[in-house]
Motif scaffolding. Sequence first.
Motif, PDB file in Angstrom:
ATOM      1  N   ARG A 144       0.849  -1.184   0.000  1.00 37.20           N
ATOM      2  CA  ARG A 144       0.000   0.000   0.000  1.00 37.20           C
ATOM      3  C   ARG A 144       0.885   1.235   0.000  1.00 37.20           C
ATOM      4  O   ARG A 144       1.991   1.223   0.562  1.00 37.20           O
ATOM      5  N   ARG A 174      -2.956   2.652 -12.606  1.00 36.50           N
ATOM      6  CA  ARG A 174      -4.097   1.726 -12.560  1.00 36.50           C
ATOM      7  C   ARG A 174      -3.719   0.315 -13.015  1.00 36.50           C
ATOM      8  O   ARG A 174      -4.361  -0.654 -12.604  1.00 36.50           O
ATOM      9  N   ALA A 177      -2.279  -0.839  -9.543  1.00 37.67           N
ATOM     10  CA  ALA A 177      -2.909  -0.606  -8.236  1.00 37.67           C
ATOM     11  C   ALA A 177      -4.333  -0.082  -8.373  1.00 37.67           C
ATOM     12  O   ALA A 177      -4.705   0.485  -9.403  1.00 37.67           O
ATOM     13  N   ARG A 178      -5.090  -0.266  -7.308  1.00 42.28           N
ATOM     14  CA  ARG A 178      -6.376   0.415  -7.175  1.00 42.28           C
ATOM     15  C   ARG A 178      -6.109   1.779  -6.553  1.00 42.28           C
ATOM     16  O   ARG A 178      -5.331   1.901  -5.609  1.00 42.28           O
ATOM     17  N   ASP A 180      -7.468   5.331  -4.778  1.00 38.45           N
ATOM     18  CA  ASP A 180      -8.535   6.030  -4.045  1.00 38.45           C
ATOM     19  C   ASP A 180      -8.079   7.447  -3.733  1.00 38.45           C
ATOM     20  O   ASP A 180      -6.985   7.647  -3.187  1.00 38.45           O
ATOM     21  N   LEU A 203      -2.887   4.014  -2.780  1.00 35.52           N
ATOM     22  CA  LEU A 203      -2.710   3.008  -3.812  1.00 35.52           C
ATOM     23  C   LEU A 203      -2.647   1.642  -3.141  1.00 35.52           C
ATOM     24  O   LEU A 203      -1.810   1.418  -2.273  1.00 35.52           O
ATOM     25  N   ARG A 204      -3.557   0.758  -3.528  1.00 37.21           N
ATOM     26  CA  ARG A 204      -3.518  -0.616  -3.021  1.00 37.21           C
ATOM     27  C   ARG A 204      -3.050  -1.493  -4.191  1.00 37.21           C
ATOM     28  O   ARG A 204      -3.769  -1.667  -5.174  1.00 37.21           O
ATOM     29  N   HIS A 206      -2.062  -4.374  -6.723  1.00 33.74           N
ATOM     30  CA  HIS A 206      -2.663  -5.655  -7.105  1.00 33.74           C
ATOM     31  C   HIS A 206      -1.683  -6.808  -6.878  1.00 33.74           C
ATOM     32  O   HIS A 206      -0.494  -6.705  -7.174  1.00 33.74           O
ATOM     33  N   ASP A 268      -9.883   1.347 -21.400  1.00 33.88           N
ATOM     34  CA  ASP A 268      -9.555   0.949 -20.029  1.00 33.88           C
ATOM     35  C   ASP A 268      -8.266   0.138 -20.038  1.00 33.88           C
ATOM     36  O   ASP A 268      -7.664  -0.108 -21.101  1.00 33.88           O
TER      37      ASP A 268
END
Length: 283
Positions: A144, A174, A177-178, A180, A203-204, A206, A268
């Motif tokens: 993270r 992206r 990471a995810r 937010d 950032l989480r 993947h 995407d």
Amino acid sequence: MLRGKDTPAREVRALREEGHVPRKSLGQNFLVDPNLLRKIADAAELSPADRVVEIGSGPGTLTELLADRALVVYSSEIDRGLLERQRERLRGRENVIFAPGDFLEFDLAGAAAGGKMVVVGNIPYRATARILERLMVHSSCIRRAVLCVQKEVAERIAAPPGSRSFGRISLLVRYRARVDLLFRVGPSAFRPRPRVESAVIALRFHDPLPVRAANEKALFDLARALFGGRRKMIRSGLRNYRPLSPEALRRVEEIARVDLRARPEDLDVEAWCRLSDAVEATG
């Protein structure tokens, strides 16, 4: 824990009184709002087993909060004078390791010690892109990241595909990471005050990647080229990127299942991977 509500601001005032002038070249705008510092530490979601790297740790106010919650904190700071100040402030903190030098040269894999670490930092605006790229390269050892960056940059990073703000940096992050967008930070929270607003993103990373390009370098080279001609159709960008014949472009479109009349920001992450793989297979 921070010792008193105004401790961060007092720390910065003390630095000024001792003759330390914030260096614009290093992006030294110190976060002094104790509530925001706690919110950043909370957002890191640390456990007592976590290893943390703090980017640009400055006078050590956030470092102190992180050290309260983590197994070990690597305090990365390029300004050796500030790092010496930290040593005095955090004397007796055996779980803080002082790391002088540029974060871009810091050994992330070594600090992770075979596991996954958490990265936290108030990022110098001028170095944001290079720092993000380094984090992406080493994403396999990061769980993270919580970063305070310029608000405009945060919005670009968090921008979804199909929006006007979606760009190369959005895709780069992206892919790994995810993202937010957590909260905004006004200029008054810093000393000296910057001229722009900031925001904190999380950032989480993947693990594993939900989608992967066959050749990641080719994917990001393609993104750099196509986003360099924003608002142009992908077909036009591909002609400039690589000398593909009309027949080859038709094959790319068929293999990738992407309408080449679309624009780069319309795709995407999965479509970008298909496009890159198709270009490599055709070219």
